[in-house]
Write an enzyme that holds these catalytic residues in place. Structure first.
Site, short mmCIF file in Angstrom:
data_model
loop_
_atom_site.label_atom_id
_atom_site.label_comp_id
_atom_site.label_asym_id
_atom_site.label_seq_id
_atom_site.Cartn_x
_atom_site.Cartn_y
_atom_site.Cartn_z
N GLY A 53 0.85 -1.19 0.00
CA GLY A 53 0.00 0.00 0.00
C GLY A 53 0.88 1.23 0.00
N CYS A 80 5.45 -6.05 1.42
CA CYS A 80 5.84 -4.64 1.36
C CYS A 80 5.25 -3.84 2.54
CB CYS A 80 5.44 -4.06 0.01
SG CYS A 80 6.35 -2.57 -0.36
N TYR A 81 4.25 -3.00 2.33
CA TYR A 81 3.65 -2.29 3.46
C TYR A 81 3.15 -3.29 4.52
CZ TYR A 81 0.32 0.51 6.16
OH TYR A 81 -0.38 1.11 7.18
N HIS A 167 7.94 -7.81 -4.01
CA HIS A 167 6.63 -8.19 -4.54
C HIS A 167 6.69 -9.53 -5.28
CE1 HIS A 167 4.41 -4.50 -3.64
NE2 HIS A 167 5.58 -3.93 -3.75
N GLU A 169 4.31 -11.11 -6.54
CA GLU A 169 3.23 -11.24 -7.52
C GLU A 169 3.59 -10.72 -8.90
OE1 GLU A 169 3.35 -9.32 -4.92
OE2 GLU A 169 2.58 -7.31 -5.30
N SER A 221 -24.28 -9.56 -26.15
CA SER A 221 -23.69 -8.69 -27.16
C SER A 221 -22.79 -9.47 -28.12
CB SER A 221 -22.84 -7.63 -26.47
OG SER A 221 -21.74 -8.26 -25.82
N GLY A 222 -22.50 -10.73 -27.74
CA GLY A 222 -21.53 -11.48 -28.53
C GLY A 222 -20.13 -11.34 -27.94
N GLY A 223 -19.99 -10.54 -26.88
CA GLY A 223 -18.70 -10.42 -26.18
C GLY A 223 -18.48 -11.65 -25.30
N ASP A 225 -17.92 -11.99 -22.03
CA ASP A 225 -18.60 -12.07 -20.73
C ASP A 225 -20.07 -12.48 -20.88
OD1 ASP A 225 -16.17 -11.15 -19.96
OD2 ASP A 225 -16.81 -9.11 -19.54
N SER A 226 -20.79 -11.75 -21.74
CA SER A 226 -22.22 -12.07 -21.83
C SER A 226 -22.43 -13.44 -22.48
CB SER A 226 -23.00 -10.98 -22.57
OG SER A 226 -22.60 -10.87 -23.91
N LYS A 366 -10.94 -12.08 -15.83
CA LYS A 366 -11.18 -12.27 -17.26
C LYS A 366 -10.53 -13.57 -17.78
CE LYS A 366 -12.79 -10.15 -20.98
NZ LYS A 366 -14.02 -9.38 -21.06
#
Ligand code: XMP
Length: 510
Positions: A53, A80-81, A167, A169, A221-223, A225-226, A366
């Site tokens: 942070g 870190c923090y 870090h 990650e 929408s064809g994306g 996610d949907s 995602k």
């Protein structure tokens, strides 16, 4: 399912930590650092990670966790923090510094018994901190050091509290995933049960339990996610799912046919096609301001969708493709990125329609959604398609949206996509399209002088759309795109290539 919890102290990397842990199949969630130890007990995590942070443990209102956390017997890893918090909590000394140590460092590992088990003696690690631990607390041992930090990693094996200054990650830290896995597996004893196959099975069960015999409405929408939401719901409740695809006239070439074919024929999903091009275009007549265009498109979508819901209903649920990063905002600060442009969403819909909200992807990132899509047999072509903004071509048409400019934008963008595909570059770039405005330039076609539109070709490289670089396409690819656009698209005399990166530019021009 066993869970590792991240307490978010406002690090830009909190989501990255979460993704890395999940990649190793341990389930991980992010919660604000303010969560009480009582609630944490309820969640019952196998381990806790304190994120980094921007604060200093010495500053007045520095964020601190509920001290009860330290007496729950749950292992803690501070990054870190978070590392400095642990040092400070147990009466070690954190050195205040005005200078940041930023960048690569060599980490020499002194103790390989748990956190650094099976890791090389020296690894490259990524530092990004101001303050540093100077004196480690009683009961703690140094596990690793760098040339500038004698206690870059510390641990109290009895209490199972660990702190690392670097870090793990970020990709610049070698074996970072193994360090996080060592913490989750060896120190927390968490089981690695988080796979997308498990997610799909659990999710189908949950959808069954919540939805029962009721009906669900879902805008598609064809994306990715949907489509994934629709495929998952279809698997769970079959034809009690009603999908709706609205053609707003602002889609890519042939998109409406591709989406309908995908959903109806390939995935066998119950989907209604709504022809609404005229409605959208008439509402956009004369509108030049980009934000107004976005609002009009969002509102019109709600109107169309509401009419359908009433006509075809009753429905009980509205399904949406909300993802985990939308659900979790940083515990300390919200970045400015979200307010630069108002993105089109349908957040107001459930209230307006009196529907309960179903968000089956709300725990996923995602890349996890893409894995779920593959499990549900969503074709790879769709997963590889570039992202496309909700308000569609309206954000690629500068000034008023007219039929002529839509035609130019559509055909030119299609040429850009085709040429990138044939040059084997489509999959390597983030987005590629053509935009058009009202600027014109003189050209000569045959013997005739024309005063045609200027088309802007935009191709960008990006990882997450937060920043982007303009793509250095070879000149011959740009030349081919330009030749084809001026030859094949009526009313275009010039083609330009956008060489602005984000920031300061944005990816879309409007
Ligand atoms: P910008 O132009 O903000 O775009 O750099 C970042 C990413 O977001 C997409 N984009 C949108 N997506 N509604 C959306 O759903 C919008 O209003 C919108 N505006 C931009 C853009 O295509 C890029 O991937």
């Amino acid at each position: 399912m066993d869970k590792v919890l991240i307490l978010d102290f406002g690090s830009q990397y909190s989501h990255l930590i979460c993704r890395r842990i999940r990649e190793s199949h341990f389930y991980c969630e992010i919660v604000p650092y303010t969560l009480s130890s009582k609630l944490i007990k309820k969640i019952n995590p196998k381990g806790i990670i304190f994120s980094g942070g921007p604060a200093s443990v010495y500053s007045k209102n520095s964020p601190k966790p509920d001290a009860g956390i330290f007496s729950m017997g749950i292992p803690i890893l501070g990054i870190c923090y978070g590392h400095q918090l642990i040092v400070d909590q147990f009466k070690g000394k954190v050195k205040r510094s005005d200078k940041r140590e930023y960048g690569r460092a060599v980490l020499n590992i002194d103790d390989k018994s748990d956190l650094f088990k099976d890791i090389d003696d020296k690894i490259k690690c990524w530092m990004s901190h101001g303050d540093a631990a100077e004196e480690i607390p009683k009961g703690f041992k140094i596990l690793a050091h760098t040339s500038s930090s004698s206690s870059a990693a510390i641990g109290n094996k009895d209490k199972k509290f660990y702190g690392i200054q670097f870090h793990p990650e970020v990709v610049h830290t070698e074996h970072g995933n193994e360090i996080l896995t060592n913490f989750s597996r060896n120190i927390c004893n968490a089981k690695s049960e988080w796979t997308m196959e498990n997610f799909v099975n659990m999710s189908i069960g949950e959808i069954h339990r919540s939805v029962g015999n009721e009906k669900v409405l879902c805008a598609v929408s064809g994306g990715i996610d949907s489509t994934t939401v629709a495929a998952l719901l279809h698997k769970a409740i079959g034809d009690r799912l009603q999908c709706v695809f609205v053609n707003n006239g602002l889609l890519r070439t042939n998109e409406e046919h591709m989406v309908m074919d995908l959903l109806r024929n390939q995935l066998q999903i119950n989907v209604l096609y709504v022809e609404a091009q005229k409605r959208f275009l008439s509402k956009l007549k004369g509108i030049v301001d980009p934000e107004k265009k976005r609002k009009i498109i969002g509102n019109e979508f709600v109107e169309v969708f509401t009419e359908i819901a009433k006509k075809r209903g009753p429905f009980h649920w509205l399904a949406q493709g909300t993802l985990y990063p939308d659900v979790i905002e940083s515990g300390v600060s919200k970045g400015p990125a979200s307010v630069i442009k108002t993105h089109h969403n349908v957040g107001g819909l459930p209230k307006k329609l009196g529907l309960k909200l179903l968000e089956p992807l709300r725990d996923l990132y995602k890349d996890e959604v893409k894995q779920v899509a593959r499990i549900l047999n969503v074709p790879d072509d769709l997963l590889k398609r570039h992202p496309f903004p909700g308000p569609g071509l309206a954000v690629r048409i500068i000034g008023e949206v007219t039929k002529k400019k839509i035609e130019i934008c559509k055909k030119s963008s299609n040429i850009v996509e085709e040429e990138l595909l044939s040059a084997n570059r489509y999959d390597k770039v983030w987005q590629a399209y053509a935009a058009v405005g009202d600027d014109r330039a003189v050209g000569v076609v045959g013997d005739e002088r024309i005063y045609g539109h200027i088309v802007i070709v935009r191709v960008v490289d990006s990882i997450d759309a937060m920043t982007a670089d303009w793509t250095k396409l070879p000149y011959d690819v740009i030349e081919k795109i330009s030749d084809r656009i001026t030859n094949e698209v009526e009313g275009v005399s010039w083609v330009t290539y956008a060489v602005s990166s984000k920031p300061p530019a944005t990816i879309e021009p409007q």
